[in-house]
Scaffold this motif. Sequence first.
Motif, PDB file in Angstrom:
ATOM      1  N   LEU A  35     -40.924 -25.098  -7.498  1.00 39.42           N
ATOM      2  CA  LEU A  35     -39.596 -24.784  -6.975  1.00 39.42           C
ATOM      3  C   LEU A  35     -39.182 -23.369  -7.361  1.00 39.42           C
ATOM      4  CD1 LEU A  35     -37.036 -25.633  -5.516  1.00 39.42           C
ATOM      5  CD2 LEU A  35     -36.257 -26.723  -7.610  1.00 39.42           C
ATOM      6  N   ALA A  44     -36.930 -24.683  -0.551  1.00 32.29           N
ATOM      7  CA  ALA A  44     -36.346 -24.915  -1.881  1.00 32.29           C
ATOM      8  C   ALA A  44     -35.280 -26.008  -1.821  1.00 32.29           C
ATOM      9  CB  ALA A  44     -35.750 -23.618  -2.418  1.00 32.29           C
ATOM     10  N   GLU A  45     -34.444 -25.978  -0.783  1.00 34.57           N
ATOM     11  CA  GLU A  45     -33.407 -27.006  -0.652  1.00 34.57           C
ATOM     12  C   GLU A  45     -34.014 -28.378  -0.398  1.00 34.57           C
ATOM     13  OE1 GLU A  45     -30.879 -25.386   2.382  1.00 34.57           O
ATOM     14  OE2 GLU A  45     -29.522 -24.499   0.894  1.00 34.57           O
ATOM     15  N   PHE A  48     -35.514 -29.429  -4.000  1.00 34.44           N
ATOM     16  CA  PHE A  48     -34.547 -29.547  -5.096  1.00 34.44           C
ATOM     17  C   PHE A  48     -34.140 -30.984  -5.440  1.00 34.44           C
ATOM     18  CE2 PHE A  48     -30.113 -29.247  -6.726  1.00 34.44           C
ATOM     19  CZ  PHE A  48     -30.411 -28.663  -7.952  1.00 34.44           C
ATOM     20  N   LYS A  73     -31.679 -28.407 -14.506  1.00 30.10           N
ATOM     21  CA  LYS A  73     -31.065 -28.645 -13.193  1.00 30.10           C
ATOM     22  C   LYS A  73     -30.091 -27.535 -12.836  1.00 30.10           C
ATOM     23  CE  LYS A  73     -29.522 -32.808 -13.938  1.00 30.10           C
ATOM     24  NZ  LYS A  73     -28.934 -34.142 -13.740  1.00 30.10           N
ATOM     25  N   LEU A  76     -32.047 -24.371 -11.929  1.00 24.89           N
ATOM     26  CA  LEU A  76     -32.687 -24.518 -10.624  1.00 24.89           C
ATOM     27  C   LEU A  76     -31.677 -24.460  -9.492  1.00 24.89           C
ATOM     28  CD1 LEU A  76     -35.317 -27.270 -11.461  1.00 24.89           C
ATOM     29  CD2 LEU A  76     -35.753 -24.864 -10.977  1.00 24.89           C
ATOM     30  N   ALA A  77     -30.495 -25.036  -9.711  1.00 19.71           N
ATOM     31  CA  ALA A  77     -29.442 -24.999  -8.688  1.00 19.71           C
ATOM     32  C   ALA A  77     -29.009 -23.555  -8.436  1.00 19.71           C
ATOM     33  CB  ALA A  77     -28.258 -25.850  -9.114  1.00 19.71           C
ATOM     34  N   VAL A  80     -31.765 -21.856  -6.392  1.00 19.52           N
ATOM     35  CA  VAL A  80     -31.765 -22.254  -4.970  1.00 19.52           C
ATOM     36  C   VAL A  80     -30.574 -21.602  -4.255  1.00 19.52           C
ATOM     37  CG1 VAL A  80     -31.489 -24.206  -3.408  1.00 19.52           C
ATOM     38  CG2 VAL A  80     -33.022 -24.391  -5.363  1.00 19.52           C
TER      39      VAL A  80
END
Length: 83
Positions: A35, A44-45, A48, A73, A76-77, A80
């Motif tokens: 990712l 990526a979305e 996720f 998380k 990573l959010a 993205v």
Amino acid sequence: MANHKSALKRVRSNETKYLRNRYYHKTTRNAVRKLRATEDKAVAEELFPSVVSMLDKLAKRNIIHKNKAGNLKSKLAKHVAAL
């Protein structure tokens, strides 16, 4: 080496759990790396939610700490969203 039946069984079950946990942890780490390496926002979305789910499961099973899962998380959010 253990002599009691229950201790022998505990050794066997601990080894099984250790291998299973190691597999889940490694699989999740690879998914996180994939990712992070993704440059396409659509891909990526799509990835996720599954990665977040994997991290939540690791935290629930006490393979990783719940705060570590939350931190991963969050990062990573942000990654993205920035794509």
